[in-house]
Design a protein around this motif. Sequence first.
Motif, short mmCIF file in Angstrom:
data_model
loop_
_atom_site.label_atom_id
_atom_site.label_comp_id
_atom_site.label_asym_id
_atom_site.label_seq_id
_atom_site.Cartn_x
_atom_site.Cartn_y
_atom_site.Cartn_z
N VAL A 20 30.29 -7.66 55.69
CA VAL A 20 31.50 -7.98 54.94
C VAL A 20 31.47 -9.43 54.50
CG1 VAL A 20 34.02 -8.05 54.99
CG2 VAL A 20 32.80 -6.24 56.23
N PHE A 21 31.64 -9.65 53.19
CA PHE A 21 31.63 -10.98 52.60
C PHE A 21 32.91 -11.15 51.78
CE2 PHE A 21 27.33 -9.73 53.44
CZ PHE A 21 26.74 -10.88 53.96
N ALA A 22 33.63 -12.23 52.05
CA ALA A 22 34.91 -12.47 51.38
C ALA A 22 34.72 -13.22 50.07
CB ALA A 22 35.83 -13.27 52.30
N TYR A 23 35.51 -12.83 49.08
CA TYR A 23 35.60 -13.62 47.85
C TYR A 23 37.04 -14.13 47.76
CZ TYR A 23 37.71 -9.42 45.82
OH TYR A 23 38.53 -8.34 45.57
N ASN A 24 37.24 -15.31 47.17
CA ASN A 24 38.55 -15.95 47.21
C ASN A 24 39.16 -16.18 45.83
OD1 ASN A 24 36.77 -17.87 46.42
ND2 ASN A 24 37.38 -19.41 47.89
N PHE A 25 38.89 -15.28 44.92
CA PHE A 25 39.45 -15.36 43.58
C PHE A 25 39.96 -13.99 43.16
CE2 PHE A 25 34.80 -15.53 43.64
CZ PHE A 25 34.47 -14.31 43.08
N LYS A 26 40.90 -13.99 42.24
CA LYS A 26 41.54 -12.74 41.82
C LYS A 26 40.66 -11.95 40.86
CE LYS A 26 45.87 -10.87 40.05
NZ LYS A 26 47.25 -11.18 39.66
N ILE A 27 40.62 -10.65 41.08
CA ILE A 27 40.05 -9.71 40.13
C ILE A 27 41.09 -8.63 39.89
CG2 ILE A 27 37.65 -10.16 40.80
CD1 ILE A 27 37.76 -7.48 42.40
N LEU A 28 40.97 -7.94 38.79
CA LEU A 28 41.95 -6.90 38.47
C LEU A 28 41.47 -5.51 38.85
CD1 LEU A 28 43.18 -8.22 35.01
CD2 LEU A 28 44.16 -8.61 37.29
N ALA A 29 40.13 -5.34 38.92
CA ALA A 29 39.55 -4.04 39.26
C ALA A 29 38.26 -4.27 40.03
CB ALA A 29 39.25 -3.24 37.99
N ASP A 30 37.88 -3.31 40.86
CA ASP A 30 36.65 -3.42 41.65
C ASP A 30 35.45 -3.74 40.77
OD1 ASP A 30 38.31 -2.70 43.73
OD2 ASP A 30 37.36 -0.74 44.08
N ALA A 31 35.39 -3.15 39.60
CA ALA A 31 34.25 -3.33 38.69
C ALA A 31 34.20 -4.72 38.06
CB ALA A 31 34.29 -2.26 37.60
N ASP A 32 35.19 -5.57 38.33
CA ASP A 32 35.18 -6.94 37.80
C ASP A 32 34.24 -7.86 38.56
OD1 ASP A 32 37.03 -6.25 35.86
OD2 ASP A 32 38.74 -7.05 36.98
N LEU A 33 33.57 -7.34 39.58
CA LEU A 33 32.60 -8.14 40.34
C LEU A 33 31.19 -7.67 40.06
CD1 LEU A 33 34.18 -8.40 43.90
CD2 LEU A 33 34.19 -10.11 42.09
N GLN A 34 30.28 -8.63 40.03
CA GLN A 34 28.86 -8.34 40.06
C GLN A 34 28.37 -8.90 41.39
OE1 GLN A 34 27.49 -10.24 36.41
NE2 GLN A 34 27.18 -8.21 35.52
N VAL A 35 27.60 -8.13 42.12
CA VAL A 35 27.13 -8.53 43.44
C VAL A 35 25.60 -8.49 43.44
CG1 VAL A 35 27.16 -7.99 45.90
CG2 VAL A 35 29.23 -7.66 44.52
#
Length: 80
Positions: A20-35
């Motif tokens: 588990v890795f935390a991110y500390n910025f707002k996204i609107l949908a799960d798909a708004d992240l690239q990992v």
Amino acid sequence: MTISTTTNKISFTGNNSTTVFAYNFKILADADLQVYEAGVLKSLSTHYTVSGAGDAGGGNVTFGSAPASSASVVIVRNMV
């Protein structure tokens, strides 16, 4: 909806046990992240899940398998 933070990336180093890795910025949908793990773009639902979409404080990326020791883990907000 407007996102008012300029932070859009966070990096970690794998240790072969943490999933588990935390991110500390707002996204609107799960798909708004690239990992990325060790420079390789991973797939949502196949390699990891996301929690916290819509939360101002961010959330978590949870890998199905822990990234290897010393592997870079990079989480990037990419809202298109």
